[in-house]
Scaffold this motif. Structure first.
Motif, PDB file in Angstrom:
ATOM      1  N   ARG A   1      44.642  62.593  62.821  1.00  0.00           N
ATOM      2  CA  ARG A   1      45.812  62.703  63.689  1.00  0.00           C
ATOM      3  C   ARG A   1      46.423  61.315  63.866  1.00  0.00           C
ATOM      4  O   ARG A   1      45.726  60.297  63.805  1.00  0.00           O
ATOM      5  CB  ARG A   1      45.456  63.317  65.041  1.00  0.00           C
ATOM      6  CG  ARG A   1      44.561  62.485  65.929  1.00  0.00           C
ATOM      7  CD  ARG A   1      44.249  63.230  67.231  1.00  0.00           C
ATOM      8  NE  ARG A   1      43.541  62.407  68.195  1.00  0.00           N
ATOM      9  CZ  ARG A   1      42.226  62.282  68.249  1.00  0.00           C
ATOM     10  NH1 ARG A   1      41.470  62.937  67.383  1.00  0.00           N
ATOM     11  NH2 ARG A   1      41.659  61.514  69.168  1.00  0.00           N
ATOM     12  N   PHE A   2      47.723  61.320  64.077  1.00  0.00           N
ATOM     13  CA  PHE A   2      48.471  60.081  64.271  1.00  0.00           C
ATOM     14  C   PHE A   2      49.129  60.147  65.638  1.00  0.00           C
ATOM     15  O   PHE A   2      49.730  61.162  65.996  1.00  0.00           O
ATOM     16  CB  PHE A   2      49.522  59.927  63.171  1.00  0.00           C
ATOM     17  CG  PHE A   2      50.482  58.802  63.406  1.00  0.00           C
ATOM     18  CD1 PHE A   2      50.068  57.487  63.327  1.00  0.00           C
ATOM     19  CD2 PHE A   2      51.811  59.060  63.714  1.00  0.00           C
ATOM     20  CE1 PHE A   2      50.954  56.442  63.548  1.00  0.00           C
ATOM     21  CE2 PHE A   2      52.705  58.029  63.931  1.00  0.00           C
ATOM     22  CZ  PHE A   2      52.274  56.715  63.845  1.00  0.00           C
ATOM     23  N   GLU A   3      49.015  59.072  66.398  1.00  0.00           N
ATOM     24  CA  GLU A   3      49.543  59.079  67.753  1.00  0.00           C
ATOM     25  C   GLU A   3      50.402  57.848  68.008  1.00  0.00           C
ATOM     26  O   GLU A   3      49.974  56.719  67.743  1.00  0.00           O
ATOM     27  CB  GLU A   3      48.399  59.114  68.775  1.00  0.00           C
ATOM     28  CG  GLU A   3      47.536  60.361  68.675  1.00  0.00           C
ATOM     29  CD  GLU A   3      46.401  60.360  69.680  1.00  0.00           C
ATOM     30  OE1 GLU A   3      46.233  59.331  70.363  1.00  0.00           O
ATOM     31  OE2 GLU A   3      45.692  61.371  69.781  1.00  0.00           O
ATOM     32  N   ASP A   4      51.598  58.104  68.492  1.00  0.00           N
ATOM     33  CA  ASP A   4      52.435  57.044  69.056  1.00  0.00           C
ATOM     34  C   ASP A   4      52.113  57.006  70.541  1.00  0.00           C
ATOM     35  O   ASP A   4      52.452  57.922  71.289  1.00  0.00           O
ATOM     36  CB  ASP A   4      53.909  57.357  68.817  1.00  0.00           C
ATOM     37  CG  ASP A   4      54.832  56.296  69.406  1.00  0.00           C
ATOM     38  OD1 ASP A   4      54.339  55.393  70.118  1.00  0.00           O
ATOM     39  OD2 ASP A   4      56.046  56.372  69.163  1.00  0.00           O
ATOM     40  N   LEU A   5      51.431  55.954  70.978  1.00  0.00           N
ATOM     41  CA  LEU A   5      50.954  55.881  72.356  1.00  0.00           C
ATOM     42  C   LEU A   5      52.020  55.400  73.326  1.00  0.00           C
ATOM     43  O   LEU A   5      51.765  55.299  74.531  1.00  0.00           O
ATOM     44  CB  LEU A   5      49.736  54.954  72.426  1.00  0.00           C
ATOM     45  CG  LEU A   5      48.576  55.340  71.496  1.00  0.00           C
ATOM     46  CD1 LEU A   5      47.462  54.314  71.597  1.00  0.00           C
ATOM     47  CD2 LEU A   5      48.059  56.725  71.820  1.00  0.00           C
ATOM     48  N   GLY A   6      53.190  55.097  72.800  1.00  0.00           N
ATOM     49  CA  GLY A   6      54.266  54.656  73.673  1.00  0.00           C
ATOM     50  C   GLY A   6      54.104  53.209  74.104  1.00  0.00           C
ATOM     51  O   GLY A   6      53.204  52.499  73.662  1.00  0.00           O
ATOM     52  N   PRO A   7      54.960  52.754  75.004  1.00  0.00           N
ATOM     53  CA  PRO A   7      54.881  51.361  75.469  1.00  0.00           C
ATOM     54  C   PRO A   7      53.670  51.147  76.372  1.00  0.00           C
ATOM     55  O   PRO A   7      53.153  52.082  76.981  1.00  0.00           O
ATOM     56  CB  PRO A   7      56.194  51.171  76.235  1.00  0.00           C
ATOM     57  CG  PRO A   7      56.597  52.551  76.644  1.00  0.00           C
ATOM     58  CD  PRO A   7      56.106  53.473  75.572  1.00  0.00           C
TER      59      PRO A   7
END
Length: 622
Positions: A309-315
């Motif tokens: 899985r790939f996650e953009d964790l945000g700022p």
């Protein structure tokens, strides 16, 4: 290399002409009066086969002409002349067509009648969609297996290769279309087996140019299969400034997988690999907007099936310094997301004098945790499961959280005010107790240590009883002999007047404990050779064995060969006499002869539990 046309050679014969050649000469003689008809391709090439290309008539002589495919493949096109009939053709029009699935089959590289004539076996396969394949060639009597992959135009393509004993494996990824595998033997000829197997659809690109684009989704899992040692899956994403990213994969134990994060120019930013079955992850806290690549490759046994899985964790949601710390209140959960391995989340809180602070997390994982004062001085350093910070003065303190497993990066964090610690954590801060006074304690955290100390008198014997014993770790420290009677009861025998500390820690979730220390007795004689009471003969002595921990020891000089008389009353105690350099021997009342000269050690021991056993003896020489 351009293709070449080679005229077939005929064998010469030394036999005299038979009737048929004579008839032919007569016919030719008659025909010479008319125009001679040159045999065409069908006649000249009848019954002949080319190693590659097409046969044609050259003034009645059979020859082979290379076409564009053969030219691109660098083949020599000759009339086939082998000692045995050729089993497989050497060009697309004569190639053996393979249909999958198939079982291994046997082939043969033939020996040419001319030294320069080399046999090549060509196999054709038509692929409906892009996928991974394995073509194997196993040497039987053929000493060398050479395999080329050619496309529909005759161009040679590189293939990853592996070797397993006598078998050579080629592992190409084939796009939709028709492909050709060419087998040759170099300078050798002989038998071999060949086998083509489909390893399945190639689910992701194998190069940076073919990388699968990762969408900014909320960690939706997707399957990845690395079908062979040559299979590589490449993914790409574009970062945004200040955002954290994580790529996480899970696979079965025993399968070694490598996950690598590359920059847009191919520089390695991070690598994670393992075969324990624990998730593997790479992370990034982006400082610029650019392209990144994630490369998955097997390291060992294949296939490797993984869920990623790939996650953009945000700022980053919390500050990374004391100046940018997020203020928290004890008892109120705060969501935490660690953006990368280097990310540190800093929180501030107001500490009360003498209070103990811990943290509680919700979510799988364990992270590094540290409490510092306003000047950055360390107060406590541990992990989130074991942190226990005691502050001595009122003021602002800071909690720093980082590290942990990359796949467990999001959790709830709660600062816990455990109140004032009822007992110190070390011998220096231990609570002083007096024998005979019951004591209780609370464990403010699952990893709290409560230290209790008492002042032992010289040769004092003490009994410590504590509960719940199965759920406590008990660790006494000091100049004492220690004997465990049973669960939750220990005897102490002090060697001299000195403090003795008892350290308690919780097990199995224990939250409290109770302790009763009792002064049982004072030892009347020393317990070992170093503190033995010296006797002068004749000697009459009496005493008491004070509980199971006590031993009464005496030293006396005896002469070898001399007889001695021992008058003894010791009940159930064990009485032993040890000669210099010898082993202890059981001793009974009556006459005995010393077998060595020197200082002997006489010992009374063996009382049971808290039992006090009196004894007496008289020892004299005859």
């Amino acid at each position: 290399m351009r293709g070449r046309n080679v005229m077939a050679r005929a064998r010469r014969s030394t036999r005299p002409p038979g009737p048929l050649p004579v008839v032919l000469l007569l016919v030719l003689g008659v025909a010479s009066c008319n125009t001679v008809e040159v045999p065409g391709d069908a006649v000249a090439c009848a019954g002949l086969r080319c190693t590659a290309g097409a046969c044609f008539s050259n003034a009645g002589q059979p020859m082979c002409r290379c076409g564009p495919w053969e030219d691109a493949a660098g083949l020599t096109c000759s009339v086939a002349a082998f000692k045995q009939p050729d089993d497989h053709g050497g060009a697309p029009d004569s190639a053996t067509v393979l249909t999958l699935p198939m079982s291994p089959r046997e082939g043969r590289i033939e020996e040419g009648l001319r030294e320069e004539l080399k046999d090549r076996d060509v196999f054709a396969v038509t692929v409906a969609e892009r996928g991974m394949y394995r073509f194997s060639c196993t040497r039987l009597t053929l000493s060398e297996c050479r395999v080329r992959l050619l496309d529909a135009a005759g161009n040679t393509l590189d293939m990853p290769v592996d070797v397993e004993g006598a078998t050579v494996l080629w592992l190409p990824t084939l796009a939709a279309g028709t492909w050709y595998f060419e087998v040759s033997g170099g300078r050798s000829h002989g038998h071999y087996t060949y086998h083509l197997m489909s390893l399945g659809v190639d689910d992701h690109g194998d190069t940076l140019e073919e990388a699968t684009l990762l969408r900014e989704v909320a960690g939706a899992p997707f399957p990845v299969r690395l079908a062979s040692s040559a299979d590589v899956d490449v993914f790409t994403f574009r970062s945004r400034v200040g955002h954290g990213y994580r790529f996480i994969c899970e696979q079965a134990p025993g399968l070694l997988l490598q996950v690598m994060l590359l920059s847009s120019v191919g520089a390695v930013a991070e690598v994670s690999q393992g075969s324990s079955g624990a998730p593997l992850a790479v992370s990034l806290l982006a400082t610029s907007e650019r392209d990144w690549f994630v490369v998955l490759s097997p390291e060992g046994v294949t296939p490797v099936d993984s869920t990623c899985r790939f996650e953009d964790l945000g700022p980053d949601e919390h500050g990374d310094t004391l100046e940018t710390a997020t203020a928290v209140t004890a008892g109120i959960p705060v969501p935490v997301t660690l953006q990368s391995r280097e990310d540190v989340e800093v929180f501030s809180f107001t500490g009360a004098p003498g209070h103990v602070y811990t943290v509680r997390t919700e979510g799988a994982g364990r992270w590094s945790a540290q409490v510092v004062d306003a000047n950055g001085g360390n107060v406590a350093l541990a992990d989130t499961d074991r942190l226990r910070a005691r502050v001595e003065r009122a003021g602002t303190y800071y909690l720093l959280v980082d590290g942990g497993d990359l796949w467990a990066h999001s959790f709830l964090l709660t600062l816990v005010d455990a109140g004032v610690d009822d007992h110190g954590d070390s011998p220096q801060t231990a609570t002083l107790i007096t024998p005979g006074t019951p004591l209780s304690g609370l464990f403010e955290t699952p990893h709290d240590t409560d230290a209790v100390v008492f002042q032992a008198e010289d040769r004092g014997i003490y009994l410590a009883s504590y509960a719940p014993s199965p759920d406590l770790s008990f660790n006494p420290r000091g100049a004492v002999g220690i004997l465990e009677l049973d669960d939750g009861r220990h005897l102490f025998s002090a060697w001299n007047a000195a403090p003795v500390t008892m350290m308690f820690q919780p097990l199995n979730g224990a939250e409290a404990f109770s302790l009763l220390l009792e002064h049982v007795a004072v030892d009347d004689y020393g317990d070992h050779g170093g503190t033995a009471h010296a006797l002068t003969l004749p000697a009459s002595v009496s005493g008491v064995a004070q509980t199971a921990i006590d031993a009464d020891v005496f030293s006396v000089g005896l002469e070898a060969g001399r007889a001695y008389w021992l008058d003894l009353e010791a009940g159930a105690l064990q009485v032993s006499l040890m000669a210099p350099g010898g082993l202890p021997l059981s001793l009974r009342a009556g006459r005995f002869v010393a077998d060595r000269s020197g200082l002997h050690v006489l010992t009374f021991a063996g009382a049971s539990g808290l039992e006090q056993v009196p004894w007496r003896f008289t020892l004299q020489a005859e």
